[in-house]
Design an enzyme around this catalytic site. Structure first.
Site, PDB file in Angstrom:
ATOM      1  N   LYS A 149       0.826  -1.208   0.000  1.00  0.00           N
ATOM      2  CA  LYS A 149       0.000   0.000   0.000  1.00  0.00           C
ATOM      3  C   LYS A 149       0.859   1.256   0.000  1.00  0.00           C
ATOM      4  O   LYS A 149       0.535   2.258  -0.657  1.00  0.00           O
ATOM      5  CB  LYS A 149      -0.941  -0.021   1.213  1.00  0.00           C
ATOM      6  CG  LYS A 149      -2.062  -1.042   1.080  1.00  0.00           C
ATOM      7  CD  LYS A 149      -2.774  -1.303   2.390  1.00  0.00           C
ATOM      8  CE  LYS A 149      -3.801  -2.427   2.220  1.00  0.00           C
ATOM      9  NZ  LYS A 149      -4.413  -2.835   3.489  1.00  0.00           N
ATOM     10  N   GLN A 193      -4.911  -1.915   9.652  1.00  0.00           N
ATOM     11  CA  GLN A 193      -4.688  -3.211   9.002  1.00  0.00           C
ATOM     12  C   GLN A 193      -5.259  -4.337   9.860  1.00  0.00           C
ATOM     13  O   GLN A 193      -4.938  -4.459  11.048  1.00  0.00           O
ATOM     14  CB  GLN A 193      -3.189  -3.437   8.780  1.00  0.00           C
ATOM     15  CG  GLN A 193      -2.855  -4.714   8.026  1.00  0.00           C
ATOM     16  CD  GLN A 193      -3.407  -4.715   6.600  1.00  0.00           C
ATOM     17  OE1 GLN A 193      -3.290  -3.742   5.881  1.00  0.00           O
ATOM     18  NE2 GLN A 193      -3.989  -5.825   6.208  1.00  0.00           N
ATOM     19  N   ASP A 216     -11.495   2.594   4.174  1.00  0.00           N
ATOM     20  CA  ASP A 216     -11.732   1.154   4.078  1.00  0.00           C
ATOM     21  C   ASP A 216     -13.222   0.846   3.952  1.00  0.00           C
ATOM     22  O   ASP A 216     -13.604  -0.260   3.560  1.00  0.00           O
ATOM     23  CB  ASP A 216     -11.161   0.441   5.304  1.00  0.00           C
ATOM     24  CG  ASP A 216      -9.999  -0.475   4.961  1.00  0.00           C
ATOM     25  OD1 ASP A 216      -9.804  -0.738   3.756  1.00  0.00           O
ATOM     26  OD2 ASP A 216      -9.297  -0.936   5.869  1.00  0.00           O
TER      27      ASP A 216
END
Length: 389
Positions: A149, A193, A216
Site C-alpha cells: 500500500k 490493518q 476502508d
C-alpha cells in the site's frame, strides 16, 4: 446483436489464419482464441502485442482470407481488431473460451487516472491526499500488505503515514493514534490493518475512525448507508468496490442478472451483495450453512466468490456463459514452485475457463483492484474535504 472481432495470423512463417471471435464466447463451429492472447482488447482494459485497429473491412491486408457471413461484415462493430496469432498458439485446445479479466491492467489504468487527478489537485489548490496506515503486530502477510500500500501511494502521489506497533500494544495506544490522525488535516484516509491481535476489540477500534476518513468503508454508518436505498455511503469497502469496477470496465451488464455471492463476511461478501443489489441484480448469498450451494450457484449469471477455500467452486457449479469474479487468494503446496507453494482462487480456474464467458485469474485479478480502490477512496476523501471538483 452479438459483437465479433476478426483475429488474423499475419506472421510470415505460417499460412494466414483468421478467426471470428465473439466478445465473450466464440461462435459455434469456430475456433476460440486462447485466453492468454486476449489480454489487451480495448473494451476490457487488456493489452495485446502487435495490435492494430481498422475502421473498415476494405482496409484489410490483401491476400488474407477473412471469415464472413451472408451479410458481409454487418456483425462487426465500428472497429475490428487485427492481431498476430501463431499457428501453434491457434492450435491450442478450443475448450478454454473464457475472456480473462485482467485486473492488473485495469488497476494500472485506474492508477494513471488517479495520478492525473492528484497532479491537477496539487497544481490548482496545493493539496496532496494523505493516507495513514496503522499496523499492529508482526504478521508477515499484514506487513506485506502495508508495504504494498505504501508503494502504491508513492506511485500515484499520495502521501503515506505509517504507524507500526508491537503485538502487545494496548487498545488505548491504537485509539490514541487514530484520534491523532482524525484531527490531522493533512490525513484524508485512515486504514487499520486487519486482523488485529486477539486481545483488542476490533469493533471499538474501527468505530473510532472518523467516518469522513474511513477509506476502508468499514464504519457502521458507511455500511448502513450502503444498505439503504436513497442513501449514499461516503466510502465503499475496497475489495467489493473493485469487483464491481471490473464488471463495469469490461462492459458486463449487471442489471436484471442473477448474481450469487459466495461468502458473507463484513469485508467482502456482505458489501458485495449490497453493491450488486444497487446495480439491480437479483442476489443470492451462499454461505457455510446454505443447503445445495452447487444448485444455487449454477443458476448465476455472475458469481463473486470470497470464502478462502481453494478450488471449491468446480465446473459443475458454473452456468455456461457466467461471469466469475474470484476474490480468493489461497496458497496450495506445489513442489515445482521455488516457494514450495502457488496461489489459487476459490474457483477452479482450469474448469471455469471452459464454461464461463469471463473469469478473473488468481493472482492478477481482484487483488490489484483492491489497492487501486483504496487510492481512489483516498482521493475522493481529499476532494470532498476541500470541495475540489
Amino acid at each position: 446483436m452479438a459483437s465479433y472481432m476478426a483475429f488474423t495470423d499475419c506472421s510470415t512463417s505460417a499460412p494466414t489464419r483468421t478467426f471470428l471471435f465473439s466478445r465473450f464466447r466464440p461462435r459455434r463451429g469456430l475456433p476460440s482464441i486462447p485466453p492468454h492472447l486476449l489480454q489487451g482488447l480495448p473494451v476490457a482494459g487488456f493489452r495485446l502485442p502487435s495490435l492494430r485497429i481498422t475502421n473498415s473491412p476494405s482496409s484489410f491486408p490483401k491476400g488474407n482470407a477473412f471469415l464472413r457471413n451472408k451479410q458481409g461484415f454487418r456483425h462487426f462493430r465500428p472497429f475490428t481488431v487485427l492481431a498476430s496469432v501463431s499457428a501453434s498458439e491457434a492450435a491450442i485446445s478450443t475448450e478454454a473460451s473464457a475472456m480473462v479479466i485482467d485486473g492488473k491492467s485495469i488497476a494500472k489504468e485506474i492508477r494513471h487516472e488517479i495520478t492525473t487527478e492528484i497532479s491537477r489537485m496539487k497544481d490548482e489548490i496545493g493539496v496532496i491526499p494523505g493516507l495513514a496506515v496503522i499496523l499492529v503486530g508482526d504478521r508477515k502477510d499484514s506487513a506485506t500488505y502495508v508495504r504494498n500500500k505504501k508503494k502504491a501511494c508513492e506511485s500515484v502521489g499520495v502521501k503515506s503515514y505509517e504507524v507500526c506497533l508491537p503485538e502487545d500494544s494496548t487498545e488505548e495506544e491504537v485509539l490514541k493514534f487514530i484520534s491523532g490522525f482524525n484531527d490531522d488535516p493533512e490525513v484524508h484516509g485512515i486504514l487499520v490493518q486487519l486482523p488485529l491481535p486477539s486481545h483488542m476489540n476490533e469493533q471499538n477500534i474501527l468505530n473510532a475512525v472518523s467516518i469522513e476518513k474511513d477509506v476502508d468503508g468499514f464504519h457502521p454508518l458507511n455500511i448502513g448507508r450502503l444498505a439503504m436505498r436513497g442513501r449514499e455511503p461516503l466510502f465503499v469497502p475496497c475489495t467489493p468496490k473493485g469487483c464491481i469496477e471490473l464488471l463495469h470496465r469490461c462492459d458486463i451488464d449487471i442489471k436484471g442478472k442473477q448474481a450469487v455471492v459466495i461468502g458473507r463476511s463484513n469485508i467482502v461478501g456482505m458489501p458485495a451483495a449490497l453493491l450488486l443489489l444497487r446495480e439491480d441484480a437479483t442476489v443470492s448469498i451462499v454461505h457455510s450453512r446454505t443447503k445445495n450451494p452447487e444448485e444455487i450457484t449454477s443458476q448465476a449469471d455472475i458469481i463473486i466468490s470470497a470464502v478462502g477455500q481453494p478450488n471449491m467452486v468446480r465446473g459443475s457449479w458454473i452456468k455456461p456463459g457466467a461471469v466469475i469474479i474470484d476474490v480468493g487468494i489461497n496458497p496450495v503446496e506445489d513442489a515445482t514452485s521455488p516457494r514450495g507453494y502457488r496461489l489459487v482462487g476459490d474457483v477452479c480456474y482450469e474448469e471455469a475457463c471452459k464454461i464461463a464467458s469471463a473469469v478473473t485469474p488468481v493472482p492478477g485479478g481482484v487483488g490489484p483492484m483492491t489497492i487501486a480502490m483504496l487510492l481512489s477512496n483516498t482521493l475522493s476523501s481529499a476532494k470532498r474535504m476541500h470541495n475540489f471538483q
